[in-house]
Design a protein around this motif. Structure first.
Motif, short mmCIF file in Angstrom:
data_model
loop_
_atom_site.label_atom_id
_atom_site.label_comp_id
_atom_site.label_asym_id
_atom_site.label_seq_id
_atom_site.Cartn_x
_atom_site.Cartn_y
_atom_site.Cartn_z
N HIS A 45 -2.01 -3.90 9.29
CA HIS A 45 -2.16 -2.68 10.08
C HIS A 45 -3.50 -2.58 10.77
O HIS A 45 -3.79 -1.57 11.41
CB HIS A 45 -2.01 -1.47 9.15
N ASP A 74 0.78 -1.21 0.00
CA ASP A 74 0.00 0.00 0.00
C ASP A 74 0.83 1.29 0.00
O ASP A 74 0.28 2.37 -0.19
CB ASP A 74 -0.90 0.02 1.24
N HIS A 88 -0.16 3.65 6.26
CA HIS A 88 -1.62 3.62 6.15
C HIS A 88 -2.22 4.83 6.85
O HIS A 88 -1.69 5.33 7.84
CB HIS A 88 -2.18 2.32 6.75
#
Length: 479
Positions: A328, A58, A161
């Motif tokens: 996460h 990500d 994130h």
């Protein structure tokens, strides 16, 4: 002469009066703890990136979003598809706050260090609250417990994130809630609506707990704001940006697809909402791991209700990645659990309180080496293989601004200066100018190694020529 009586104020309903304590020492040490945690988190994240162990999914996606904001545009993530508007995937406008930093230092390192700082600063309110309740030594245990917790460590060890912004907001807000500072609690909670669409439910839960503890008007208003905010984000805002005109993640919730009608459908639904929450074993293990670092004492605090929305969407989902301790997803739960732990200790006698802190410290110490922060003590963390240096030399041959299809682990090495997609990802930009693939250690995502080889052969037949084929790295250029 009649005796003079001193009337003490009555505690608010649902609140606990702090026990009489001697004046506490200063709390400047909590900022020192935050600095040490920032250094630890930053070191792990940076070494993972330097060793090419971060990913396009990500880190690359979020860098593309912040890069868009930094140049005055709404966030676009090429890794999700050509011109894909990221606000149509998740509602996270809080990312725009990183734009000024990224404009100064346009690199994924900016995001990784910002995440390290956000996660680290959350220890300040938690440790200071703990010191007011259990003294300096107990606060050190709590600070270590939060700072080394597996949920935070997993977030540090997996890219960047947006939920990193939620962690300090929750820490400051829940401490304020625990201490009856209602206005401060509400003001810390409301920005969660800008972090991610599901966190409006958490804002609602904070409002409900506030009302339960005595502040009904502010609590009710906060609960309504949270629920309405999430509803608008999921039903209106995200679909308006999404190319398909809908919220993509409905299909992640198995409740939307359970039941086939009749008695069997009813049985499936009942199972899903009862035993399905703790089965398979991965779910139960995660719940035990969540509570064990507080010796299960956090369950004695009503603040634990704030965990329910996050746990509900994860445990009711069909996606196994949401069930366990990976990635996460548990970062936001850590400040909730540790503030609840301290809140619960306020009503305990000295001896059981001390025992709980000893158990919590022991559990934290046992778990620490099993998660990414343990990498700080591993020699391999501080070594960079010659193959990684070779990869950087190969990537330097790709010009700035080019369109590139790259392996997932190579993608975030390029997103600061090129238009990058993941090689083999469905819906990616067709016919990029460059293809760069790690053929020696393929991730197996989004395509298998066999599919990768087939796509490389197809690219060559479509006119791509080999620029470099060395040490398992293949660089192709469109002819």
């Amino acid at each position: 002469m009649s005796a003079t009586h001193v009337v003490l104020p009555r505690p608010l309903p649902g609140s606990r009066r702090m026990p009489e304590q001697s004046p506490q020492p200063g709390t400047r040490w909590v900022w020192a703890a935050a600095v040490l945690l920032f250094a630890a988190y930053g070191a792990v994240s940076l070494r993972l990136h330097q060793r090419m162990l971060t990913t396009g999914y990500d880190l690359g996606i979020f860098e593309q979003a912040v890069r868009s904001y930094a140049h005055g545009h709404l966030p676009v993530a090429e890794l999700k598809g050509p011109g894909f508007p990221l606000l149509g995937d998740h509602f996270s406008p809080v990312l725009a706050t990183l734009a000024p930093l990224y404009r100064i230092w346009p690199t994924p390192v900016t995001l990784l260090l910002a995440q390290a700082a956000l996660l680290a600063v959350a220890v300040v309110p938690i440790a200071a609250f703990a010191q007011r309740v259990v003294g300096r030594r107990g606060a050190l245990v709590v600070a270590f417990g939060y700072g080394g917790s597996w949920g935070i460590a997993q977030a540090v060890g997996f890219d960047f994130h947006e939920v990193a912004f939620a962690v300090p907001l929750l820490a400051f807000g829940l401490v304020a809630l625990a201490e009856g500072r209602w206005r401060a609690a509400a003001l810390w909670a409301l920005p969660l609506l800008t972090v991610k669409e599901d966190l409006g439910l958490t804002v609602g839960a904070i409002g409900c707990v506030m009302a339960w503890r005595g502040e009904r008007r502010t609590g009710a208003a906060l609960a309504v704001a949270g629920l309405v905010g999430s509803a608008l984000e999921v039903l209106v805002v995200i679909p308006s940006f999404n190319p398909g005109g809908h919220f993509t993640y409905w299909d992640k919730m198995s409740a939307s697809g359970t039941g086939t009608g009749g008695p069997q459908g009813l049985a499936d639904t009942l199972y899903h909402w009862t035993l399905g929450v703790i089965t398979p074993d991965t779910k139960a293990t995660m719940l035990v791991m969540l509570l064990a670092p507080t010796a299960f004492a956090a369950l004695r605090s009503s603040l634990m209700w704030v965990c329910v929305p996050t746990l509900a969407w994860r445990l009711l989902s069909d996606n196994p990645d949401y069930w366990g301790t990976g990635f996460h997803y548990s970062a936001v739960l850590m400040p909730m659990v540790f503030v609840a732990f301290v809140d619960a200790l306020r009503s305990w006698e000295e001896r059981p309180r001390r025992h709980a802190l000893v158990v919590a410290g022991a559990v934290g110490a046992l778990l620490l080496p099993q998660f990414p922060l343990g990498q700080l003590l591993q020699a391999d963390t501080w070594r960079t293989s010659p193959r990684v240096a070779q990869a950087h030399r190969i990537l330097e041959r790709i010009p700035d601004g080019a369109t590139v299809a790259a392996s997932n682990r190579l993608a975030p090495q390029l997103t600061d200066r090129a238009q990058v997609t993941v090689f083999g990802f469905p819906g990616s930009r067709p016919s990029p100018q460059w293809i760069v693939v790690d053929t020696a250690t393929p991730m197996g995502w989004p395509i298998s190694p066999d599919q990768e080889r087939q796509l490389i052969d197809q690219a060559r037949s479509d006119g791509y020529v080999t620029v470099v084929d060395r040490d398992g790295y293949l660089l192709l250029r469109h002819g």
